[in-house]
Design a protein around this motif. Structure first.
Motif, PDB file in Angstrom:
ATOM      1  N   SER A 160      49.412 -35.585  79.035  1.00  0.00           N
ATOM      2  CA  SER A 160      48.353 -34.771  78.423  1.00  0.00           C
ATOM      3  C   SER A 160      48.432 -34.815  76.903  1.00  0.00           C
ATOM      4  CB  SER A 160      48.453 -33.322  78.905  1.00  0.00           C
ATOM      5  OG  SER A 160      48.211 -33.232  80.295  1.00  0.00           O
ATOM      6  N   CYS A 188      41.699 -38.575  81.702  1.00  0.00           N
ATOM      7  CA  CYS A 188      41.791 -37.106  81.815  1.00  0.00           C
ATOM      8  C   CYS A 188      41.228 -36.634  83.158  1.00  0.00           C
ATOM      9  CB  CYS A 188      40.998 -36.437  80.691  1.00  0.00           C
ATOM     10  SG  CYS A 188      41.772 -36.489  79.071  1.00  0.00           S
ATOM     11  N   GLY A 233      46.418 -28.551  82.766  1.00  0.00           N
ATOM     12  CA  GLY A 233      45.851 -29.739  82.136  1.00  0.00           C
ATOM     13  C   GLY A 233      44.442 -29.497  81.650  1.00  0.00           C
TER      14      GLY A 233
END
Length: 431
Positions: free
Chosen positions: A110, A132, A148
């Protein structure tokens, strides 16, 4: 909490040595994918000429070593190396379920994705946004996925609404924001409303002006509008009845006007969104009908029979097919059911909401969507498939244990579709 999570990023120093490797980036990407392919074919293979048994665990470890190298390469000074690493991770994340591998490395990844989104060029930003979405899909709807999402959502939103950012990056961020929010946003309505608002702020640029005419837009913008509209439609499936009524009143007349757009793909996205909103409206009230339904049906009939020669033949065929379906649904509630086969199982796409959800996952996972339908507890939960099937009794105990751990985590996955009414009712109180 953020500092504590970021500190886990120090694990990147233990994953390998930064810098140049002995193989090219393209070779590394192809090796990662080929190892995943070979590891998935059987529980064990026999090396030719030696008779030695190489079990799946060995292949898995080799592949994970290569993925660790890819993660290290995300921090390389060379943009080319970072891009190759992002592509390798995209291929790996889309072709396999990697929950355990990613669980202990999620903060490092991340951090790297956030850096690429903030400091990379347009191509790197677009690639990072796709990864992502895949990362959130891998981590699922539990606490890890929410973490996240909280970390990456602000930068995805920032690029999306930045008119000076690369169009390809904004388009990729639109899809990633919709998917990440759908999968990982908490039950708190605030995250959902913020994401819906950001997506709306983009595609309303295609809405008619004060005099009723559609605005002229530069090349590439309609594709961005389409991506934002489709992600927005995906998130609409999570909204409670009160919000749906507001959406119908405000957006239906404007979407109707957008059917006159000169861009075929945007027209199709608009038509599918109109059908989805109609389905949401009928889900709340079986007697729902758009106030200007006759004019809407006339517009749909024109598009369903469009024979304009100045449009490409394939575009005309695709447009006519889609708008015939939209028209039949609005007039007769008739939907052509589609069967998606994977392994010995299948799902049925029997409505516009279900189609939008499936298409959203397919857009991100591409050819890996069937594998994830088989083995990813998140997708199986969303499509009501139950736990992943274990068909081979010879699967090792360690493999079964890994699957069981996935299933344990799936208990924390929150419902994310219109069919899960408890979640929608919960949000209704907040909104």
């Amino acid at each position: 909490k953020t500092r504590k999570h970021r500190s886990v990023g120090t694990e990147r120093r233990r994953n390998g040595v930064r810098g140049e490797s002995g193989v090219s980036d393209d070779d590394l990407a192809s090796e990662v994918l080929s190892h995943y392919s070979s590891a998935s074919e059987s529980a064990s293979v026999i090396e030719e000429g030696t008779g030695e048994v190489v079990d799946e665990q060995t292949a898995q470890e080799e592949t994970e070593d290569k993925l660790k190298q890819c993660i290290d390469n995300l921090m390389d000074k060379s943009a080319k190396t970072r891009l190759a690493a992002l592509e390798s991770l995209r291929l790996a994340f889309s072709s396999r379920v990697l929950y355990e591998f990613l669980l202990e490395r999620r903060f490092t990844i991340s951090d790297c994705l956030e850096r690429s989104l903030k400091k990379g060029g347009g191509e790197e930003q677009a690639a990072a946004a796709t990864v992502c979405a895949l990362l959130c899909m891998q981590l699922g709807g539990g606490v890890e996925g929410e973490e996240g999402f909280k970390m990456l959502c602000p930068i995805l939103s920032s690029i999306l609404i930045d008119s000076f950012a690369s169009l390809s990056a904004r388009q990729s961020c639109a899809r990633a924001l919709g998917m990440c929010c759908y999968v990982s946003a908490s039950d708190d309505a605030e995250d959902l409303l913020k994401s819906i608002g950001h997506l709306e702020s983009v595609f309303v640029g295609a809405y008619p002006l004060g005099d009723g005419t559609l605005p002229s837009v530069k090349a590439g913008i309609p594709a961005l509008h389409s991506a934002a509209l489709q992600s927005w439609a995906l998130l609409c499936t999570l909204c409670p009845a009160s919000r749906i009524n507001t959406i119908l009143n405000h957006h239906m007349p404007r979407l109707h006007a957008c059917l006159e757009s000169s861009e075929v793909n945007f027209r199709i996205a608009v038509g599918e969104t109109i059908a989805l909103l109609y389905e949401l409206g009928r889900d709340i009230d079986q007697e729902f009908e758009y106030e200007d339904c006759d004019a809407l049906c006339d517009s749909l009939k024109n598009l369903a029979t469009d024979g304009n020669k100045h449009r490409a033949k394939n575009d005309r065929r695709k447009q006519r097919s889609i708008f015939r379906e939209v028209l039949h649904y609005i007039e007769n509630e008739d939907f052509t059911e589609e069967k998606i086969q994977f392994g010995i199982e299948a799902i049925y796409i029997d409505g516009w909401m279900r189609r939008r959800i499936y298409d959203a996952f397919k857009e991100v996972l591409e050819s890996g969507v069937r594998h994830h339908l088989q083995f990813n507890p998140l997708l199986r939960d969303i499509f009501g498939l139950g736990p992943p099937l274990i068909l081979d009794a010879s699967v090792k105990a360690s493999k079964i244990s890994r699957t069981e751990r996935h299933l344990f985590n799936s208990a924390a996955f929150k419902a994310r579709t219109k069919l899960r009414n408890k979640v929608r009712d919960k949000r209704a109180d907040v909104m």
